[in-house]
Design a protein around this motif. Structure first.
Motif, short mmCIF file in Angstrom:
data_model
loop_
_atom_site.label_atom_id
_atom_site.label_comp_id
_atom_site.label_asym_id
_atom_site.label_seq_id
_atom_site.Cartn_x
_atom_site.Cartn_y
_atom_site.Cartn_z
N TYR A 325 0.89 -1.18 0.24
CA TYR A 325 -0.08 -0.24 -0.01
C TYR A 325 1.00 1.01 -0.01
O TYR A 325 1.67 1.26 0.93
CB TYR A 325 -0.89 -0.06 1.23
CG TYR A 325 -1.99 -1.31 1.35
CD1 TYR A 325 -3.08 -1.19 0.59
CD2 TYR A 325 -1.61 -2.20 2.06
CE1 TYR A 325 -3.79 -2.01 0.73
CE2 TYR A 325 -2.42 -3.26 2.15
CZ TYR A 325 -3.66 -3.13 1.42
OH TYR A 325 -4.79 -4.21 1.61
N VAL A 326 0.73 2.23 -1.04
CA VAL A 326 1.68 3.35 -1.16
C VAL A 326 0.59 4.51 -1.00
O VAL A 326 -0.72 4.41 -1.42
CB VAL A 326 2.02 3.48 -2.60
CG1 VAL A 326 3.10 4.38 -2.74
CG2 VAL A 326 2.60 2.11 -3.03
N TYR A 327 1.16 5.52 -0.19
CA TYR A 327 0.55 6.82 0.43
C TYR A 327 1.40 7.99 0.34
O TYR A 327 2.36 7.64 0.46
CB TYR A 327 -0.28 6.28 1.62
CG TYR A 327 0.60 6.21 2.86
CD1 TYR A 327 1.08 7.24 3.57
CD2 TYR A 327 1.18 4.71 3.06
CE1 TYR A 327 1.89 6.80 4.67
CE2 TYR A 327 2.06 4.64 3.95
CZ TYR A 327 2.34 5.63 4.88
OH TYR A 327 3.28 5.19 5.75
N GLU A 328 0.69 9.14 0.33
CA GLU A 328 1.64 10.39 0.49
C GLU A 328 1.48 10.55 1.84
O GLU A 328 0.57 10.86 2.72
CB GLU A 328 0.68 11.64 -0.35
CG GLU A 328 1.41 12.83 -0.27
CD GLU A 328 0.55 13.87 -0.79
OE1 GLU A 328 1.19 14.66 -1.34
OE2 GLU A 328 -0.63 13.74 -1.24
N GLU A 329 3.07 11.00 2.35
CA GLU A 329 3.13 11.15 3.86
C GLU A 329 2.86 12.59 4.34
O GLU A 329 2.51 12.90 5.38
CB GLU A 329 4.61 10.67 4.28
CG GLU A 329 4.88 9.36 4.04
CD GLU A 329 6.43 8.90 4.72
OE1 GLU A 329 6.41 8.11 5.43
OE2 GLU A 329 7.13 9.67 4.12
N GLU A 330 2.89 13.40 3.14
CA GLU A 330 2.26 14.76 3.32
C GLU A 330 1.54 15.24 2.33
O GLU A 330 1.34 14.57 1.37
CB GLU A 330 3.73 15.82 3.24
CG GLU A 330 5.13 15.30 4.01
CD GLU A 330 6.42 16.00 3.62
OE1 GLU A 330 6.25 16.79 2.70
OE2 GLU A 330 7.43 15.90 4.35
N GLY A 331 0.84 16.09 2.83
CA GLY A 331 -0.35 16.74 2.05
C GLY A 331 -1.61 16.13 2.43
O GLY A 331 -1.84 15.82 3.67
N SER A 332 -2.77 16.01 1.61
CA SER A 332 -4.02 15.70 2.07
C SER A 332 -3.97 14.44 2.44
O SER A 332 -4.74 13.98 3.22
CB SER A 332 -4.81 16.05 0.76
OG SER A 332 -4.56 15.22 -0.35
#
Length: 401
Positions: A325-332
């Motif tokens: 599972y890949v996700y954005e650590e910063e931002g929305s």
């Protein structure tokens, strides 16, 4: 000739044996729970299938440890609210401090760290929390990982007044003590005092007594690994960069395979994500030392790259058995991408997690989000639900409206 009344009285042939196993093998784990209550035969069949069929679930936690967790079942594509048990209560001396926030620096471990206690679990759904004495060196953002069946490793992330920013301690769960360990390689000292924020950590999820922890600096690609039995570190030659355009990399294990995801793009100029690749890292030795053979096993499809193009260059990866599972650590942080590594070692599918817009609400993001994953069994779900008190509910779009 059988008349209508005789047909109605005729008993139906029960579903059992191989036919029952075949039918239940197509049922997502979340719905297998209901099937297990039909009768004792169905329960035995469901329990025998659940461990082999279950894909790693994505678990979302807020840093405030008293709030419920949310879990995503990749087979049914549904999120559930889970009344997560909080970490064990703090001892009297530590109650003068605020309850520590939930943290995670490795795919499958959730922990809290106070001046006196380190509490951790590798399966929050099963409520398997354990508490041990905090490490001797005080740390603000360390790497914490369960390594093999016996060891918990705490590395780096020390406070400014500590003399060794790369200090490592290993807790022996069998002996019940902290042991000093060789410090992390000096090549990692540039990683903001080797804090978990800038390091990607991977531990094998294969069966057996494998006591190895791998660490990669996300921006530079510098790599090292720890043998928790010998307490020795080994640093690889140079940087792991199969393509020069990689600006950010994270690692995880799929079984015994060490996998690296590389984010391609110019992070310094704010150009955004230009491509995403996945490589298997195979360790080998030559006359100059140890290094990696990087074998490309997948690329994110162009249409999906377009969806993540505006992500920051700080990307996180949590990975279990064959699923990342890949996700954005910063931002929305309102979208999660998944990819599946097949038995042959190549990435077979890419997709996005359904329902993220429902669970990543404004309040959750404000509280701070921690993501982990876990291989969930039917026994775990049965304990979480209980027989008399249902402790989870499925999140649906209708409920949110």
């Amino acid at each position: 000739m059988i008349n209508k009344e005789e047909e109605e009285e005729e008993e139906e042939v029960p579903l059992h044996g191989e036919l029952l196993n075949t039918v239940l093998s197509h049922v997502p784990l979340l719905h297998l729970l209901s099937a297990s209550h039909v009768c004792s035969g169905w329960r035995r069949a469901a329990l025998s299938l659940s461990g082999a069929l279950s894909k790693p679930w994505l678990l979302l936690h807020t840093r405030r440890s008293g709030t419920p967790a949310r879990a995503y079942d990749p087979s049914s594509h549904e999120w559930i609210h889970l009344a997560r048990a909080p970490p064990p209560p703090l001892p009297p001396l530590a109650r003068a401090y605020a309850r520590p926030a939930l943290r995670s620096s490795h795919s499958t471990l959730l922990y809290t760290l106070s001046p006196s206690t380190l509490s951790f679990t590798d399966n929050p759904i099963a409520d398997t929390w354990r508490s041990i004495q905090s490490p001797h060196v005080w740390r603000r953002d360390p790497v914490v990982a369960r390594v093999g069946p016996r060891h918990v490793v705490v590395a780096g992330g020390t406070c400014e007044f500590e003399h060794d920013p790369l200090a490592v301690e290993v807790y022996d769960l069998t002996a019940g003590r902290w042991d000093a360990c060789e410090s992390m390689p000096t090549a990692m000292v540039g990683s903001a005092s080797a804090t978990a924020t800038w390091l990607s950590v991977a531990v094998p999820d294969c069966d057996g007594d494998v006591s190895m922890m791998c660490v990669m600096e996300k921006r530079s690609g510098r790599f090292c690994s720890l043998d928790a039995v010998t307490m020795r570190w080994e640093a690889m030659m140079g940087e792991v960069r199969p393509e020069p355009s990689i600006s950010h990399s994270v690692i995880g294990f799929s079984g015994a395979r060490l996998v690296m995801m590389g984010i391609m793009g110019n992070g310094e100029s704010g150009g955004g994500v230009e491509g995403v690749g996945v490589w298997e890292l195979r360790n080998y030795s030559d006359c100059g030392g140890r290094s990696f053979e990087c074998i490309e096993i997948g690329r994110m499809p162009d249409e999906m790259v377009g969806r993540v193009r505006n992500w920051s260059q700080s990307v996180g990866l949590v990975m279990g058995r064959g699923l990342g599972y890949v996700y954005e650590e910063e931002g929305s942080g309102r979208e999660v991408v998944w990819f599946e590594v097949g038995e042959e070692g190549s990435v077979g599918e890419w997709g996005t997690v359904d329902g993220c817009d429902l669970v990543f609400d404004d309040q959750t993001l404000m509280d701070g989000v921690v993501l982990t994953c876990a291989t969930v069994t039917l026994d775990d779900l049965r304990r979480a639900v209980g027989f008399d008190n249902q402790r989870f509910s499925v999140i649906t779009r209708q409920e949110s409206e």
